[in-house]
Design a protein around this motif. Sequence first.
Motif, PDB file in Angstrom:
ATOM      1  N   PRO A 345       0.824  -1.215   0.000  1.00  0.00           N
ATOM      2  CA  PRO A 345       0.000   0.000   0.000  1.00  0.00           C
ATOM      3  C   PRO A 345       0.855   1.260   0.000  1.00  0.00           C
ATOM      4  N   VAL A 346       0.602   2.129  -0.963  1.00  0.00           N
ATOM      5  CA  VAL A 346       1.367   3.366  -1.139  1.00  0.00           C
ATOM      6  C   VAL A 346       0.389   4.536  -1.182  1.00  0.00           C
ATOM      7  N   PHE A 347       0.818   5.699  -0.663  1.00  0.00           N
ATOM      8  CA  PHE A 347       0.002   6.905  -0.710  1.00  0.00           C
ATOM      9  C   PHE A 347       0.211   7.617  -2.042  1.00  0.00           C
ATOM     10  N   PRO A 348      -0.770   7.632  -2.929  1.00  0.00           N
ATOM     11  CA  PRO A 348      -0.634   8.467  -4.128  1.00  0.00           C
ATOM     12  C   PRO A 348      -0.636   9.945  -3.724  1.00  0.00           C
ATOM     13  N   MET A 349       0.270  10.713  -4.302  1.00  0.00           N
ATOM     14  CA  MET A 349       0.295  12.143  -4.022  1.00  0.00           C
ATOM     15  C   MET A 349       1.081  12.861  -5.104  1.00  0.00           C
ATOM     16  N   ALA A 350       0.781  14.128  -5.288  1.00  0.00           N
ATOM     17  CA  ALA A 350       1.466  14.934  -6.297  1.00  0.00           C
ATOM     18  C   ALA A 350       2.953  14.988  -5.996  1.00  0.00           C
ATOM     19  N   GLY A 351       3.771  14.856  -7.050  1.00  0.00           N
ATOM     20  CA  GLY A 351       5.214  14.902  -6.900  1.00  0.00           C
ATOM     21  C   GLY A 351       5.854  13.586  -6.548  1.00  0.00           C
ATOM     22  N   SER A 352       5.030  12.620  -6.159  1.00  0.00           N
ATOM     23  CA  SER A 352       5.531  11.303  -5.792  1.00  0.00           C
ATOM     24  C   SER A 352       5.691  10.425  -7.029  1.00  0.00           C
ATOM     25  N   ALA A 353       6.406   9.324  -6.858  1.00  0.00           N
ATOM     26  CA  ALA A 353       6.455   8.326  -7.931  1.00  0.00           C
ATOM     27  C   ALA A 353       5.075   7.752  -8.190  1.00  0.00           C
ATOM     28  N   ILE A 354       4.246   7.710  -7.154  1.00  0.00           N
ATOM     29  CA  ILE A 354       2.899   7.135  -7.255  1.00  0.00           C
ATOM     30  C   ILE A 354       1.879   8.266  -7.175  1.00  0.00           C
ATOM     31  N   VAL A 355       1.133   8.469  -8.250  1.00  0.00           N
ATOM     32  CA  VAL A 355       0.173   9.582  -8.290  1.00  0.00           C
ATOM     33  C   VAL A 355      -1.277   9.102  -8.304  1.00  0.00           C
ATOM     34  N   SER A 356      -1.511   7.831  -8.550  1.00  0.00           N
ATOM     35  CA  SER A 356      -2.870   7.292  -8.539  1.00  0.00           C
ATOM     36  C   SER A 356      -2.798   5.797  -8.304  1.00  0.00           C
ATOM     37  N   GLY A 357      -3.926   5.225  -7.870  1.00  0.00           N
ATOM     38  CA  GLY A 357      -3.923   3.787  -7.639  1.00  0.00           C
ATOM     39  C   GLY A 357      -5.284   3.261  -7.288  1.00  0.00           C
ATOM     40  N   VAL A 358      -5.359   1.936  -7.190  1.00  0.00           N
ATOM     41  CA  VAL A 358      -6.606   1.252  -6.874  1.00  0.00           C
ATOM     42  C   VAL A 358      -6.310   0.115  -5.916  1.00  0.00           C
ATOM     43  N   CYS A 359      -7.254  -0.147  -5.043  1.00  0.00           N
ATOM     44  CA  CYS A 359      -7.191  -1.269  -4.118  1.00  0.00           C
ATOM     45  C   CYS A 359      -8.349  -2.215  -4.457  1.00  0.00           C
ATOM     46  N   PHE A 360      -8.072  -3.515  -4.496  1.00  0.00           N
ATOM     47  CA  PHE A 360      -9.111  -4.485  -4.854  1.00  0.00           C
ATOM     48  C   PHE A 360      -8.875  -5.773  -4.089  1.00  0.00           C
ATOM     49  N   ASP A 361      -9.845  -6.647  -4.105  1.00  0.00           N
ATOM     50  CA  ASP A 361      -9.711  -7.917  -3.400  1.00  0.00           C
ATOM     51  C   ASP A 361      -8.567  -8.739  -3.999  1.00  0.00           C
ATOM     52  N   PRO A 362      -8.022  -9.697  -3.225  1.00  0.00           N
ATOM     53  CA  PRO A 362      -6.823 -10.414  -3.681  1.00  0.00           C
ATOM     54  C   PRO A 362      -6.987 -11.009  -5.076  1.00  0.00           C
ATOM     55  N   PRO A 363      -6.026 -10.750  -5.976  1.00  0.00           N
ATOM     56  CA  PRO A 363      -6.080 -11.350  -7.305  1.00  0.00           C
ATOM     57  C   PRO A 363      -5.500 -12.760  -7.342  1.00  0.00           C
ATOM     58  N   ASP A 364      -4.903 -13.194  -6.210  1.00  0.00           N
ATOM     59  CA  ASP A 364      -4.234 -14.485  -6.153  1.00  0.00           C
ATOM     60  C   ASP A 364      -4.401 -15.066  -4.755  1.00  0.00           C
ATOM     61  N   CYS A 365      -3.922 -16.286  -4.562  1.00  0.00           N
ATOM     62  CA  CYS A 365      -4.150 -17.010  -3.312  1.00  0.00           C
ATOM     63  C   CYS A 365      -3.187 -16.628  -2.205  1.00  0.00           C
ATOM     64  N   TYR A 366      -2.170 -15.791  -2.492  1.00  0.00           N
ATOM     65  CA  TYR A 366      -1.160 -15.500  -1.484  1.00  0.00           C
ATOM     66  C   TYR A 366      -1.118 -14.032  -1.066  1.00  0.00           C
ATOM     67  N   SER A 367      -1.926 -13.185  -1.666  1.00  0.00           N
ATOM     68  CA  SER A 367      -1.942 -11.763  -1.320  1.00  0.00           C
ATOM     69  C   SER A 367      -3.141 -11.456  -0.429  1.00  0.00           C
ATOM     70  N   PRO A 368      -2.962 -10.617   0.606  1.00  0.00           N
ATOM     71  CA  PRO A 368      -4.110 -10.223   1.421  1.00  0.00           C
ATOM     72  C   PRO A 368      -5.029  -9.246   0.708  1.00  0.00           C
ATOM     73  N   VAL A 369      -4.473  -8.524  -0.264  1.00  0.00           N
ATOM     74  CA  VAL A 369      -5.226  -7.526  -1.024  1.00  0.00           C
ATOM     75  C   VAL A 369      -4.412  -7.210  -2.270  1.00  0.00           C
ATOM     76  N   GLY A 370      -5.026  -6.561  -3.247  1.00  0.00           N
ATOM     77  CA  GLY A 370      -4.309  -6.187  -4.462  1.00  0.00           C
ATOM     78  C   GLY A 370      -4.267  -4.682  -4.647  1.00  0.00           C
ATOM     79  N   TYR A 371      -3.169  -4.196  -5.214  1.00  0.00           N
ATOM     80  CA  TYR A 371      -3.034  -2.785  -5.579  1.00  0.00           C
ATOM     81  C   TYR A 371      -2.456  -2.704  -6.990  1.00  0.00           C
ATOM     82  N   LEU A 372      -2.823  -1.639  -7.688  1.00  0.00           N
ATOM     83  CA  LEU A 372      -2.210  -1.298  -8.965  1.00  0.00           C
ATOM     84  C   LEU A 372      -2.092   0.217  -9.019  1.00  0.00           C
ATOM     85  N   TYR A 373      -0.951   0.701  -9.526  1.00  0.00           N
ATOM     86  CA  TYR A 373      -0.675   2.136  -9.482  1.00  0.00           C
ATOM     87  C   TYR A 373      -0.401   2.706 -10.875  1.00  0.00           C
ATOM     88  N   ASN A 374      -0.639   4.012 -10.963  1.00  0.00           N
ATOM     89  CA  ASN A 374      -0.213   4.830 -12.099  1.00  0.00           C
ATOM     90  C   ASN A 374      -0.744   4.359 -13.443  1.00  0.00           C
TER      91      ASN A 374
END
Length: 417
Positions: A345-374
């Motif tokens: 989990p990353v904080f999207p913010m202006a000036g950061s490497a990460i400016v946007s993102g989404v959180c979703f239910d686990p896409p696989d059997c070993y992750s507690p949650v899923g994220y995708l950025y930028n």
Amino acid sequence: MSKAVFSLEPALELELEISETRFGLLPEDLFRLAVRQNTQRAFLFVSKVLGKHLPVEPAALLAAGKLLALAWLDQKDEQGWAGILKGSTASPFSEVWDRLEHSRYSLGMEDRALFLGFAETATGLARAVADCFDGEMAYISTTRVDRAGASPLTFDEAHSHARTHRLYLDPHDPFMAACQQVVLVDDELTTGNTALRLIRQLHAVYGIRRFTLMVLVDNSEGGNRRAIEQELGIEIRVVSLLRGHIAQVRTGELPPLSLSDYRGAAGEAPALLSLPGNALSDRTLQSASALALQRARCRSIATQLGPAPSETSTLYLGAGEFIYAPALISGFCGGHAFHSTTQSPVFPMAGSAIVSGVCFDPPDCYSPVGYLYNVPDHAYREATLFVEEGTLRPAGIGQLAAYLKSKGIGKVTVVAL
């Protein structure tokens, strides 16, 4: 000695003292900084070459692996690999791949090596390093997958959100019985404690005495490493593209968390294009010949899928630990934008490497949650998501597909391998 200051006010400021770089690379060629949700460490060096948080050219991942291999061999960059990372060289992926194929270094018995990648972030980079070699070598990655009935080596990563690593090595494997050295590949080294825990176990089980910690960025002090060398009577070498020291970190007020949240959403279960065959993950030991077969299968899959309809408007994605094969396939398809989902989990913010993102239910059997950025609005018309059929959780994949469509991506193809 030079200094780089990264400021993400009011949340974070970090000063990095740089003592050594290789191949003319600068910090901005390798990473940017972001703020993350982690009480152990509030900052994240976001790599520009891993294909994890940020979209990259698939060739950049190969080039990063090749440069680390050259550094390990104490060889010069005579083919312009650093230019790919700096953006000054733009060769077609097929040319980059042919260059790699014809410059592979063969290891003999006296240097028999196990290359080992750390999940989830560095599985692609480590495999890119391993693919620079053949002969007496093998590759394996750690994993968060818990296989019933197996007895892996286990160790914890203190500052990770999914702490427990598992390594499924057979203690009686004939390759390991004659293994001379282990090369552990990760993206960044700070304390080195995670790798040192594993080194201690590998030495105890297999009697290995030569180790290399191979990273893009080395910010470690080295005291813990030297203590274990002395205690166990082993050698631990560090190879990196940039060596520095985190001189100061100042943290402040965090911004509101501005992630899109698709957890619990119904989504739309996308149709799966299933391409059965031998596994393309590396959670078990893969010999040089097995790695060659995997590379050939990636090329064959790319032929089946066909070229990207539009090179600049097609997004290719991997899922979790599944990075290298999807990156290779996307490169063979002619894609220019590849990255992967993460559980960080990353904080999207202006000036950061990460400016946007989404959180979703686990896409696989070993992750507690899923994220995708930028993923920018309306930057891509199509997306291809590569998943591992044996680890797939359709609900999370459906939510991710719905998010991609909300970003203006009209067609989402999910390929199960």
